[in-house]
Motif scaffolding. Structure first.
Motif, short mmCIF file in Angstrom:
data_model
loop_
_atom_site.label_atom_id
_atom_site.label_comp_id
_atom_site.label_asym_id
_atom_site.label_seq_id
_atom_site.Cartn_x
_atom_site.Cartn_y
_atom_site.Cartn_z
N GLY A 41 -0.29 -24.72 8.30
CA GLY A 41 -0.68 -25.39 7.13
C GLY A 41 -1.66 -26.54 7.76
N LEU A 42 -2.62 -26.66 6.70
CA LEU A 42 -3.82 -27.61 7.09
C LEU A 42 -4.31 -28.18 5.77
N HIS A 43 -4.56 -29.57 6.02
CA HIS A 43 -5.13 -30.49 4.90
C HIS A 43 -6.51 -30.98 5.35
N LEU A 44 -7.48 -30.88 5.22
CA LEU A 44 -8.82 -31.54 5.58
C LEU A 44 -9.11 -32.57 4.26
N GLY A 45 -8.90 -33.91 4.58
CA GLY A 45 -8.95 -34.98 3.74
C GLY A 45 -10.42 -35.01 3.41
N GLU A 46 -10.60 -35.30 2.26
CA GLU A 46 -11.88 -35.99 1.73
C GLU A 46 -12.79 -37.08 2.61
N GLY A 47 -11.45 -37.90 2.83
CA GLY A 47 -11.98 -39.06 3.55
C GLY A 47 -11.80 -38.93 5.03
#
Length: 120
Positions: A41-47
């Motif tokens: 799982g991967l979440h590349l944040g906007e910030g």
């Protein structure tokens, strides 16, 4: 991220890592998989905050050790993290919403938007 008493988990919190820092999903995946560990799982944040999940805590620890080593060219701060709503038995990691994964491109998958016509 976990508090001062760090417990190893299968999730990593990556500070100074995100779209606003110039990071991209392919770049991040390449870096995380340099240790030959699969990213589940991967979440590349906007910030400047991103998250990655692996099969178990040992895999996450290997990636963490690599990212903190002098051979890593990144200045990300890496800590173990946990999902508040994930079961302690290592439940399946699911995104919070479809919109949160809209930017993720999966090789070989073609999304057909509005595949149902108005008459249907």
């Amino acid at each position: 991220p976990k508090g001062p008493k760090v417990t190893r988990t299968r999730h990593l919190y990556l500070a100074n890592c995100g779209r606003s820092c110039g990071d991209t999903v392919p770049q991040l995946l390449q870096c995380l998989e340099a240790t030959e560990v699969s990213v589940l799982g991967l979440h590349l944040g906007e910030g400047g905050v991103s998250y990655a999940s692996f099969s178990d805590a040992d895999a996450a620890e290997r990636v963490k050790a690599y990212l903190e080593s002098p051979s890593s060219s990144h200045s990300w701060r890496v800590k173990f993290a946990e999902l508040e709503d994930e079961a302690t038995d290592g439940g399946v990691l699911l995104p919070g919403s479809v919109a949160s994964t809209k930017h993720v491109e999966v090789p070989g998958v073609h999304v057909v938007e509005d595949f149902i016509s108005q008459s249907e």
